[in-house]
Design an enzyme around this catalytic site. Structure first.
Site, mmCIF file in Angstrom:
data_model
loop_
_atom_site.group_PDB
_atom_site.id
_atom_site.type_symbol
_atom_site.label_atom_id
_atom_site.label_comp_id
_atom_site.label_asym_id
_atom_site.label_seq_id
_atom_site.Cartn_x
_atom_site.Cartn_y
_atom_site.Cartn_z
ATOM 1 N N THR A 6 72.914 -98.458 2.192
ATOM 2 C CA THR A 6 72.330 -98.033 3.467
ATOM 3 C C THR A 6 71.406 -99.120 4.003
ATOM 4 O O THR A 6 70.747 -99.805 3.221
ATOM 5 C CB THR A 6 71.527 -96.733 3.258
ATOM 6 O OG1 THR A 6 72.415 -95.712 2.827
ATOM 7 C CG2 THR A 6 70.831 -96.284 4.539
ATOM 8 N N GLU A 41 71.055 -93.981 -3.404
ATOM 9 C CA GLU A 41 71.369 -95.370 -3.756
ATOM 10 C C GLU A 41 71.283 -95.570 -5.263
ATOM 11 O O GLU A 41 72.163 -96.186 -5.878
ATOM 12 C CB GLU A 41 70.400 -96.324 -3.040
ATOM 13 C CG GLU A 41 70.618 -96.400 -1.539
ATOM 14 C CD GLU A 41 69.559 -97.204 -0.801
ATOM 15 O OE1 GLU A 41 69.773 -97.483 0.385
ATOM 16 O OE2 GLU A 41 68.515 -97.541 -1.404
#
Length: 219
Positions: free
Chosen positions: A28, A103
């Protein structure tokens, strides 16, 4: 080259690690967004992606790349993501975009973590960039007090709710000499979901965008 051009260069350079027929872990942020653009050129050649945020999922789908739930994926060959800081030990601070928990989960299951960043993200000592910590909302004040005891100055990131429904504390004033120890200490505070220190699981490859081209560092 502008900073964005450096980010674009490393995003496209990461394509060399993508194997046809595989599912790719996607991060991201602004640098990861360039990688997603590059990945769009392999639509139909890859099986799809596992995404670390709603924003990346939306971008992947807009390019026609299937997005899988991590629970349905047995194996992930690579995870490609940016960093807010990366040191010489391939340890990182991540989470400026508030997607640190997803993540970290995806990075933990991937065979290889490829960090893509421009040269401004390289540091000798982590900590100049405020360290993000995702926290269960009711524990925000209690966690903040513990972070002060660890030498930091936590600041509540106003108006931000993570994709998981939690809040972010950004910890200022840290000079992180032992990243593994600090990651473990913060992870042990009740109410902490994830700390944006990627030290126990650092990057395996770093692609660094410089004025002279993309530099590859292998752990």
């Amino acid at each position: 080259m502008t900073q964005d051009e450096l980010k674009k260069a490393v995003g496209w350079a990461a394509l060399q690690y993508v194997q046809p027929g595989t599912i790719v872990g996607v991060g991201t942020g602004s640098t990861a967004a360039h990688f997603i653009d590059a990945l769009g050129t392999m639509k139909g050649q890859i099986e799809g992606a596992v995404s670390s945020s709603d924003a990346s999922t939306e971008k992947l789908k807009s390019l026609g790349i299937p997005v899988f739930d991590l629970n349905s994926v047995d194996r992930l060959g690579i995870y490609v993501d940016g960093a807010d800081e990366i040191n010489g030990h391939m340890q990182m601070i991540k989470g400026g975009g508030a997607a640190l928990t997803r993540e970290k989960i995806i990075a933990s299951v991937a065979d290889k973590f490829i960090c893509i960043a421009d040269a401004s993200k390289q540091v000798d000592i982590l900590g100049a960039f405020p360290l993000p910590v995702e926290v269960i909302p009711m524990a925000r004040s209690a966690v903040a007090r513990q972070l002060v005891k660890l030498g930091g100055r936590p600041e509540y990131r106003q108006g931000v709710v993570t994709d998981n429904g939690n809040v972010i504390l950004d910890v200022h004033g840290l000079e992180i000499l032992d990243a593994v120890a600090l990651e473990n200490a913060i992870n042990g505070i009740p109410g902490v979901v994830t700390v944006g220190l990627f030290a126990n699981r650092g990057a395996d490859v770093a692609l660094i965008g410089t004025a002279d081209g993309v530099k590859t560092i292998v752990k």
